[in-house]
Design a protein around this motif. Structure first.
Motif, PDB file in Angstrom:
ATOM      1  N   ASN A  55     -39.433  43.373   8.633  1.00  0.00           N
ATOM      2  CA  ASN A  55     -40.138  42.937  10.315  1.00  0.00           C
ATOM      3  C   ASN A  55     -39.061  44.083  11.260  1.00  0.00           C
ATOM      4  O   ASN A  55     -39.883  44.731  12.307  1.00  0.00           O
ATOM      5  N   ALA A  56     -38.092  44.062  11.618  1.00  0.00           N
ATOM      6  CA  ALA A  56     -36.381  44.203  12.106  1.00  0.00           C
ATOM      7  C   ALA A  56     -37.022  45.601  11.863  1.00  0.00           C
ATOM      8  O   ALA A  56     -36.838  46.179  12.944  1.00  0.00           O
ATOM      9  N   ILE A  57     -37.043  46.585  11.056  1.00  0.00           N
ATOM     10  CA  ILE A  57     -36.722  47.950  11.026  1.00  0.00           C
ATOM     11  C   ILE A  57     -37.955  48.205  11.630  1.00  0.00           C
ATOM     12  O   ILE A  57     -37.890  49.446  12.373  1.00  0.00           O
ATOM     13  N   LYS A  58     -39.353  47.985  11.482  1.00  0.00           N
ATOM     14  CA  LYS A  58     -40.358  48.426  11.653  1.00  0.00           C
ATOM     15  C   LYS A  58     -40.868  48.340  13.171  1.00  0.00           C
ATOM     16  O   LYS A  58     -40.990  49.114  14.019  1.00  0.00           O
ATOM     17  N   PHE A  59     -39.703  47.543  13.720  1.00  0.00           N
ATOM     18  CA  PHE A  59     -39.874  46.975  15.295  1.00  0.00           C
ATOM     19  C   PHE A  59     -39.367  47.463  15.665  1.00  0.00           C
ATOM     20  O   PHE A  59     -38.878  47.439  17.133  1.00  0.00           O
TER      21      PHE A  59
ATOM     22  N   GLU B 163     -29.807  49.008  15.751  1.00  0.00           N
ATOM     23  CA  GLU B 163     -29.147  48.252  14.873  1.00  0.00           C
ATOM     24  C   GLU B 163     -29.847  46.794  14.105  1.00  0.00           C
ATOM     25  O   GLU B 163     -30.400  46.063  15.709  1.00  0.00           O
ATOM     26  N   VAL B 164     -29.825  46.858  12.953  1.00  0.00           N
ATOM     27  CA  VAL B 164     -30.629  45.153  12.771  1.00  0.00           C
ATOM     28  C   VAL B 164     -29.054  44.351  12.019  1.00  0.00           C
ATOM     29  O   VAL B 164     -28.511  44.888  11.268  1.00  0.00           O
TER      30      VAL B 164
ATOM     31  N   VAL C   4     -26.400  25.866   6.384  1.00  0.00           N
ATOM     32  CA  VAL C   4     -26.508  27.508   6.805  1.00  0.00           C
ATOM     33  C   VAL C   4     -27.363  27.783   7.783  1.00  0.00           C
ATOM     34  O   VAL C   4     -28.542  27.524   7.354  1.00  0.00           O
ATOM     35  N   ARG C   5     -27.235  28.352   8.340  1.00  0.00           N
ATOM     36  CA  ARG C   5     -28.191  29.395   9.335  1.00  0.00           C
ATOM     37  C   ARG C   5     -27.931  31.143   9.508  1.00  0.00           C
ATOM     38  O   ARG C   5     -26.673  31.313   8.984  1.00  0.00           O
ATOM     39  N   PHE C   6     -29.061  31.219   8.516  1.00  0.00           N
ATOM     40  CA  PHE C   6     -29.276  32.819   8.209  1.00  0.00           C
ATOM     41  C   PHE C   6     -30.440  33.525   9.558  1.00  0.00           C
ATOM     42  O   PHE C   6     -31.124  32.621  10.038  1.00  0.00           O
ATOM     43  N   SER C   7     -29.898  34.550   9.904  1.00  0.00           N
ATOM     44  CA  SER C   7     -29.890  35.238  11.175  1.00  0.00           C
ATOM     45  C   SER C   7     -30.591  36.550  11.218  1.00  0.00           C
ATOM     46  O   SER C   7     -29.608  37.238  10.378  1.00  0.00           O
ATOM     47  N   VAL C   8     -31.690  37.225  11.577  1.00  0.00           N
ATOM     48  CA  VAL C   8     -32.045  38.740  11.388  1.00  0.00           C
ATOM     49  C   VAL C   8     -32.690  39.059  13.042  1.00  0.00           C
ATOM     50  O   VAL C   8     -33.112  38.150  13.735  1.00  0.00           O
TER      51      VAL C   8
ATOM     52  N   SER D 244     -35.447  40.900  18.978  1.00  0.00           N
ATOM     53  CA  SER D 244     -36.026  39.499  18.825  1.00  0.00           C
ATOM     54  C   SER D 244     -34.969  38.872  17.770  1.00  0.00           C
ATOM     55  O   SER D 244     -33.877  39.527  17.609  1.00  0.00           O
ATOM     56  N   CYS D 245     -34.846  37.600  17.806  1.00  0.00           N
ATOM     57  CA  CYS D 245     -33.715  37.193  16.528  1.00  0.00           C
ATOM     58  C   CYS D 245     -34.849  35.661  15.816  1.00  0.00           C
ATOM     59  O   CYS D 245     -34.666  34.798  16.080  1.00  0.00           O
ATOM     60  N   PHE D 246     -35.132  36.065  14.547  1.00  0.00           N
ATOM     61  CA  PHE D 246     -35.990  35.215  13.404  1.00  0.00           C
ATOM     62  C   PHE D 246     -34.785  34.476  12.832  1.00  0.00           C
ATOM     63  O   PHE D 246     -33.632  35.058  12.115  1.00  0.00           O
ATOM     64  N   TYR D 247     -34.723  32.991  12.386  1.00  0.00           N
ATOM     65  CA  TYR D 247     -34.001  32.556  12.106  1.00  0.00           C
ATOM     66  C   TYR D 247     -34.231  31.418  11.061  1.00  0.00           C
ATOM     67  O   TYR D 247     -34.663  30.888  11.351  1.00  0.00           O
ATOM     68  N   PHE D 248     -33.418  30.774  10.793  1.00  0.00           N
ATOM     69  CA  PHE D 248     -33.872  29.553   9.300  1.00  0.00           C
ATOM     70  C   PHE D 248     -32.438  29.319   8.585  1.00  0.00           C
ATOM     71  O   PHE D 248     -31.516  29.596   8.888  1.00  0.00           O
TER      72      PHE D 248
END
Length: 475
Positions: free
Chosen positions: A377-381, A387-388, A401-405, A465-469
């Protein structure tokens, strides 16, 4: 009871407390008024009459002395006038004390001294001797009694003033109690009414938000029989119908995916056989068309796979094989797999992993799918040259632990944040807005929640945008 009935009951309670307070204050003020009337009118009259008695006694004594010296008849008349005024004042004092309910000693004094006055004047006029009309010892005794009565009246005035002051304090206390009672009744009633109204509203709000955020329609627990209860029952009825329709749709999609997959496999196998020239030679144009058909069948197969996966996840059938996973190695593997997608789009991929992170307890394959969905999704938008960044860091105060893109794309409006994780929802705007079926984020959220983590979004239009989990640490 309806909301209108509760407000009416609260109003009647406040009105009752108000009228009880006003009635009590009225009684207290009435009693204070009577006490004031006793002090101001009756006791003051007694005080004035006692003063008049003393004045008339002195006047009689003075007129008798003048008559003894000057032998003028006018002093006799003045003496008699003072005597009559004295007797009238005594009679009035007797009546005033009768109003107070006290003894009639003033009447007894009046009758006794009336006889003395009559004898004194009659004896003087008939005998002509120098005897006193009003003996000095009698006058002094009477003056002593009047002074004593006047002092006693003053003491009673002070006592009644103290009682009046005490009654005033009682009235003040009752007024304060009534005021506090009204305030407490108002506050308690308002709190109870607010709670009885806001509690079902909060339940309804949570139910509506569950639909907006997760697409899950859950019934709300509202047992009141007022207007809000009717709204809640209507919402629960709607929720039941929506759940039934959602189950029917999920069952239909699962059945359709299963029924389509079998003929699709046969078609794919046939295309492969034709492409391998089993049925005869083919030219380059035919080979190109077969390649397009194979790619489209792959896309349809992937779509069917995602639909079946969503159906299983919504039914609670998320299969996990958790084991300790190294976050840095996991992110590196995902970046390698996403590089072929990022390079043609002109997007750079970069990882920022906090050193010495603990391992996470997760299904590595499922977690890779989550990160790859977010990277895709990050690459598409992202615009060309963008840069992602994939960040991995401790959760902060949390145990995981927190992952974010992060991307630098067009961003997502605030009003769409609660809907992006719903299935089939596609974000409007951006270069990749019309690609995909809107299932990736829904699948990712189910996978993260199955691991015991949470998934969220931070975004503002024009700022990316920043999506995290989060994922729990391995023990």
């Amino acid at each position: 009871m309806s909301i209108r009935g509760r407000f009416l009951l609260w109003y009647l309670i406040l009105l009752g407390v108000f009228y009880v307070t006003v009635g009590t204050l009225f009684l207290q003020l009435h009693q204070a008024g009577r006490a004031t009337d006793r002090v101001v009118n009756i006791r003051y009259r007694i005080h004035s009459l006692c003063g008049k008695l003393l004045e008339e006694l002195l006047s009689m004594e003075e007129n008798e002395k003048k008559y003894r010296i000057l032998k003028k008849q006018e002093y006799v008349e003045l003496f008699r006038g003072s005597r009559d005024s004295f007797l009238e004042a005594l009679q009035e004092l007797d009546l005033v004390h009768g109003e107070l309910g006290e003894n009639g000693r003033w009447g007894q004094i009046r009758e006794g001294f009336q006889v003395i006055f009559a004898r004194g004047l009659g004896h003087q006029e008939s005998s002509g001797d120098g005897g006193s009309w009003f003996p000095e010892d009698v006058a002094r005794d009477l003056m002593s009694k009047i002074t004593e009565a006047r002092a006693e009246n003053q003491r009673k005035v002070e006592s009644e003033l103290r009682q009046l002051q005490a009654s005033s304090r009682v009235a003040q206390r009752w007024g304060l109690v009534g005021l506090l009672g009204s305030a407490m009744a108002g506050i308690v009633g308002l709190v109870l009414l607010t709670y009885s109204v806001t509690r079902p509203l909060e339940a309804l709000k949570r139910g509506i938000r569950s639909v907006l955020r997760a697409g899950q329609v859950e019934p709300v627990a509202v047992s009141s029989k007022d207007e809000l209860g009717e709204v809640a029952r209507a919402f629960n009825e709607m929720a039941g119908r929506l759940r039934q329709e959602e189950r029917m749709r999920s069952d239909f999609i699962a059945m359709l995916s299963h029924e389509i997959r079998t003929p699709l496999t046969s078609i794919a196998e046939s295309v492969n056989l034709v492409e391998e020239e089993v049925a005869g030679s083919i030219n380059e144009r035919q080979r190109r068309l077969l390649r397009i058909a194979r790619e489209e069948m792959g896309r349809v197969t992937e779509l069917l796979t995602q639909l079946m996966k969503v159906s299983r996840m919504e039914a609670g059938k998320v299969e996990l094989r958790p084991r300790p996973v190294e976050p840095a190695r996991l992110v590196a593997a995902c970046l390698r797999r996403a590089e072929p997608l990022a390079e043609p789009a002109g997007v750079r991929l970069r990882a920022k992993v906090t050193p010495h992170l603990p391992q996470v307890m997760a299904d590595e394959g499922q977690l890779q799918q989550v990160i790859l969905n977010l990277l895709g999704n990050a690459i598409k938008f992202s615009p060309s040259g963008g840069e992602v960044v994939v960040r991995v860091e401790p959760e902060g105060d949390g145990p995981g632990v927190r992952f974010s893109v992060e991307d630098r794309g067009p961003g997502i409006p605030q009003e769409e944040h609660s809907m992006v994780f719903q299935k089939y929802y596609r974000i409007a705007g951006g270069p990749g807005a019309q690609e995909g079926m809107g299932l990736g984020l829904s699948i990712s959220r189910h996978i993260v929640e199955a691991h015991g983590g949470i998934m969220g979004l931070e975004s503002r239009p024009g700022q990316g945008s920043c999506f995290y989990f989060t994922v729990p640490r391995a023990r």
